[in-house]
Design a protein around this motif. Sequence first.
Motif, PDB file in Angstrom:
ATOM      1  N   ALA A  95       0.815  -1.213   0.000  1.00 60.09           N
ATOM      2  CA  ALA A  95       0.000   0.000   0.000  1.00 60.09           C
ATOM      3  C   ALA A  95       0.849   1.264   0.000  1.00 60.09           C
ATOM      4  O   ALA A  95       0.382   2.330  -0.408  1.00 60.09           O
ATOM      5  N   LEU A  96       2.105   1.153   0.467  1.00 57.93           N
ATOM      6  CA  LEU A  96       3.003   2.301   0.494  1.00 57.93           C
ATOM      7  C   LEU A  96       3.908   2.354  -0.726  1.00 57.93           C
ATOM      8  O   LEU A  96       4.782   3.216  -0.809  1.00 57.93           O
ATOM      9  N   SER A  97       3.689   1.454  -1.673  1.00 60.36           N
ATOM     10  CA  SER A  97       4.589   1.363  -2.828  1.00 60.36           C
ATOM     11  C   SER A  97       4.024   1.994  -4.088  1.00 60.36           C
ATOM     12  O   SER A  97       4.769   2.241  -5.031  1.00 60.36           O
ATOM     13  N   GLY A  98       2.731   2.232  -4.135  1.00 60.28           N
ATOM     14  CA  GLY A  98       2.154   2.772  -5.354  1.00 60.28           C
ATOM     15  C   GLY A  98       0.700   3.132  -5.152  1.00 60.28           C
ATOM     16  O   GLY A  98       0.203   3.202  -4.019  1.00 60.28           O
ATOM     17  N   ALA A  99      -0.003   3.347  -6.260  1.00 56.53           N
ATOM     18  CA  ALA A  99      -1.428   3.655  -6.201  1.00 56.53           C
ATOM     19  C   ALA A  99      -2.154   2.474  -5.571  1.00 56.53           C
ATOM     20  O   ALA A  99      -2.083   1.356  -6.074  1.00 56.53           O
ATOM     21  N   SER A 100      -2.864   2.715  -4.468  1.00 53.26           N
ATOM     22  CA  SER A 100      -3.365   1.586  -3.680  1.00 53.26           C
ATOM     23  C   SER A 100      -4.844   1.673  -3.325  1.00 53.26           C
ATOM     24  O   SER A 100      -5.387   0.704  -2.787  1.00 53.26           O
ATOM     25  N   LEU A 101      -5.520   2.773  -3.573  1.00 55.90           N
ATOM     26  CA  LEU A 101      -6.931   2.877  -3.221  1.00 55.90           C
ATOM     27  C   LEU A 101      -7.791   2.106  -4.224  1.00 55.90           C
ATOM     28  O   LEU A 101      -7.370   1.861  -5.361  1.00 55.90           O
ATOM     29  N   PRO A 102      -8.989   1.712  -3.835  1.00 56.85           N
ATOM     30  CA  PRO A 102      -9.884   1.041  -4.789  1.00 56.85           C
ATOM     31  C   PRO A 102     -10.096   1.896  -6.035  1.00 56.85           C
ATOM     32  O   PRO A 102     -10.345   3.108  -5.922  1.00 56.85           O
ATOM     33  N   GLU A 103     -10.015   1.274  -7.184  1.00 55.37           N
ATOM     34  CA  GLU A 103     -10.064   2.041  -8.424  1.00 55.37           C
ATOM     35  C   GLU A 103     -11.384   2.777  -8.590  1.00 55.37           C
ATOM     36  O   GLU A 103     -11.442   3.845  -9.207  1.00 55.37           O
ATOM     37  N   ALA A 104     -12.461   2.242  -8.039  1.00 57.66           N
ATOM     38  CA  ALA A 104     -13.756   2.904  -8.155  1.00 57.66           C
ATOM     39  C   ALA A 104     -13.735   4.277  -7.483  1.00 57.66           C
ATOM     40  O   ALA A 104     -14.506   5.168  -7.857  1.00 57.66           O
ATOM     41  N   TRP A 105     -12.860   4.467  -6.498  1.00 60.65           N
ATOM     42  CA  TRP A 105     -12.808   5.746  -5.798  1.00 60.65           C
ATOM     43  C   TRP A 105     -12.118   6.818  -6.629  1.00 60.65           C
ATOM     44  O   TRP A 105     -12.396   8.010  -6.453  1.00 60.65           O
ATOM     45  N   VAL A 106     -11.190   6.420  -7.476  1.00 60.25           N
ATOM     46  CA  VAL A 106     -10.344   7.394  -8.178  1.00 60.25           C
ATOM     47  C   VAL A 106     -10.415   7.225  -9.691  1.00 60.25           C
ATOM     48  O   VAL A 106      -9.561   7.717 -10.419  1.00 60.25           O
ATOM     49  N   SER A 107     -11.445   6.547 -10.177  1.00 60.16           N
ATOM     50  CA  SER A 107     -11.583   6.356 -11.617  1.00 60.16           C
ATOM     51  C   SER A 107     -12.082   7.651 -12.263  1.00 60.16           C
ATOM     52  O   SER A 107     -13.002   8.298 -11.735  1.00 60.16           O
ATOM     53  N   PRO A 108     -11.477   8.085 -13.384  1.00 55.20           N
ATOM     54  CA  PRO A 108     -10.413   7.421 -14.129  1.00 55.20           C
ATOM     55  C   PRO A 108      -9.046   7.616 -13.465  1.00 55.20           C
ATOM     56  O   PRO A 108      -8.606   8.745 -13.248  1.00 55.20           O
ATOM     57  N   ARG A 109      -8.393   6.507 -13.141  1.00 57.65           N
ATOM     58  CA  ARG A 109      -7.119   6.553 -12.425  1.00 57.65           C
ATOM     59  C   ARG A 109      -5.975   6.751 -13.411  1.00 57.65           C
ATOM     60  O   ARG A 109      -5.968   6.210 -14.509  1.00 57.65           O
ATOM     61  N   HIS A 110      -5.001   7.536 -12.973  1.00 60.61           N
ATOM     62  CA  HIS A 110      -3.711   7.582 -13.655  1.00 60.61           C
ATOM     63  C   HIS A 110      -2.651   7.528 -12.573  1.00 60.61           C
ATOM     64  O   HIS A 110      -2.606   8.392 -11.696  1.00 60.61           O
ATOM     65  N   PRO A 111      -1.782   6.508 -12.592  1.00 52.50           N
ATOM     66  CA  PRO A 111      -0.836   6.312 -11.483  1.00 52.50           C
ATOM     67  C   PRO A 111       0.310   7.317 -11.445  1.00 52.50           C
ATOM     68  O   PRO A 111       1.083   7.317 -10.501  1.00 52.50           O
ATOM     69  N   GLN A 112       0.458   8.164 -12.455  1.00 52.62           N
ATOM     70  CA  GLN A 112       1.443   9.249 -12.478  1.00 52.62           C
ATOM     71  C   GLN A 112       2.878   8.796 -12.697  1.00 52.62           C
ATOM     72  O   GLN A 112       3.654   9.474 -13.345  1.00 52.62           O
ATOM     73  N   ALA A 113       3.301   7.694 -12.110  1.00 53.47           N
ATOM     74  CA  ALA A 113       4.678   7.214 -12.292  1.00 53.47           C
ATOM     75  C   ALA A 113       4.648   5.695 -12.379  1.00 53.47           C
ATOM     76  O   ALA A 113       4.047   5.030 -11.544  1.00 53.47           O
ATOM     77  N   LEU A 114       5.290   5.153 -13.392  1.00 52.09           N
ATOM     78  CA  LEU A 114       5.294   3.711 -13.625  1.00 52.09           C
ATOM     79  C   LEU A 114       6.704   3.245 -13.963  1.00 52.09           C
ATOM     80  O   LEU A 114       7.503   4.001 -14.506  1.00 52.09           O
ATOM     81  N   PRO A 115       7.042   1.984 -13.646  1.00 48.12           N
ATOM     82  CA  PRO A 115       8.336   1.454 -14.071  1.00 48.12           C
ATOM     83  C   PRO A 115       8.428   1.390 -15.590  1.00 48.12           C
ATOM     84  O   PRO A 115       7.408   1.265 -16.279  1.00 48.12           O
ATOM     85  N   PRO A 116       9.634   1.494 -16.152  1.00 51.64           N
ATOM     86  CA  PRO A 116       9.781   1.301 -17.601  1.00 51.64           C
ATOM     87  C   PRO A 116       9.292  -0.082 -18.013  1.00 51.64           C
ATOM     88  O   PRO A 116       9.442  -1.054 -17.277  1.00 51.64           O
ATOM     89  N   ARG A 117       8.710  -0.175 -19.189  1.00 48.49           N
ATOM     90  CA  ARG A 117       8.190  -1.443 -19.686  1.00 48.49           C
ATOM     91  C   ARG A 117       8.935  -1.863 -20.947  1.00 48.49           C
ATOM     92  O   ARG A 117       9.513  -1.041 -21.639  1.00 48.49           O
TER      93      ARG A 117
END
Length: 400
Positions: free
Chosen positions: A318-340
């Motif tokens: 929960a302290l590592s990234g976007a962790s709240l239920p998606e329904a609360w923050v939809s449309p979600r954008h995590p802002q920072a993601l690991p390279p893929r």
Amino acid sequence: WPPGFYLWPWPWMMALGAGHRAMVLANIGHLAVLLWAAGRGAEALGGRGAALWTMALLSLTPSVYGNLVRFEPNLAVAAWVSVAALWLGRSEALGRGRESVYFGLACGVGMLMDRLSMGIFLAPAALWVIVTTSGQPGDRTRRLRGVGLALVASLALCGPWLWQFVQLHREELLSQTATGEIDSTGAQTESRAFFSISNLLYYPLSLLDGQAGLALGGLALVALGASLFARTEAPSQRAARQAQTAVILSGVVVFTLIAKKQAFYTIPALGALMALTGAWLSEGRAWRRGLGAAVVIVGLHQQQARLWGAPGLGLPAALSGASLPEAWVSPRHPQALPPRGLRLPLDDLAARLGGGEVITFSEDTVWAEIYLNLQLRERLPGQAVRGVLTDPQGAFEWLG
């Protein structure tokens, strides 16, 4: 976007070409402005210690470092909102002429970076500061003069462009006040009920989710709440706190009233929010500084987890990234993601395209069209590359 957003990276693009490296270096310039302005705003509240806390917390905010690699004006508008908030606090409710001009110039530069969000954060904030600040006889005249100076300075920079933009996009702007997101097919998604918790708390929840995370976002909300009831004796401190608080609340309230929701919309308030947080950490007892140090450690862990997918310090997920239920923050954008793994052989693709104009179309979440355009422009110097989504008029002109 407005012309200032493209003018800012021009020196880097002249030296390195219109590519990803020039974009990132330009964003680092916006970051420097943001850290300076937020730090000086915090210094007015709590001295150099507050400034250092503020700059450290901002550097660990996912909405800040995660947007360094995005060719969008999120960091630019955050920087210039922070600059304007700084001068609003120093202007004594726009009663001082020189500071009012600086406030107006910051607003004008910001409007040339990002369309209307500067006005959403700063016009209501300035009005609130003027109305709620007590004064002596004659202050009203000085403040009216300050408002005029700020307007002249701002419109001298952005007025012609702003008039043209509003004339061309008035209907588009008004349509977003009452509708939800628009999906890839052009259909409107369902709007939240206005008095629902998910609507009224969307932006505080987004702060705790993608923008800052539970630890840093929670600390910032506590500091904001404490600031609302703070007793500051020095007039300069009171004015600085009032300006920073007004900028935060103005943006959040206005965007809450607008049906369309995006986590990006309140990024411009982060400078002011972290300035209040840094001041709160520096002005209290030792336990506050201990709490701040713990949040910095969690922030470093979160940065490792969000950017690189690394285990970090082994703290809870929960302290590592976007962790709240998606329904609360939809449309979600995590802002920072690991390279893929991007899995697209761009060098071979560019070699096979040959000469002539190139038109791209992409709605992929990894290979966004704007990023694909930049990569192809680096590999096809001298050839024009346009996107169907990002430059529809130009693409359709080529198609005939």
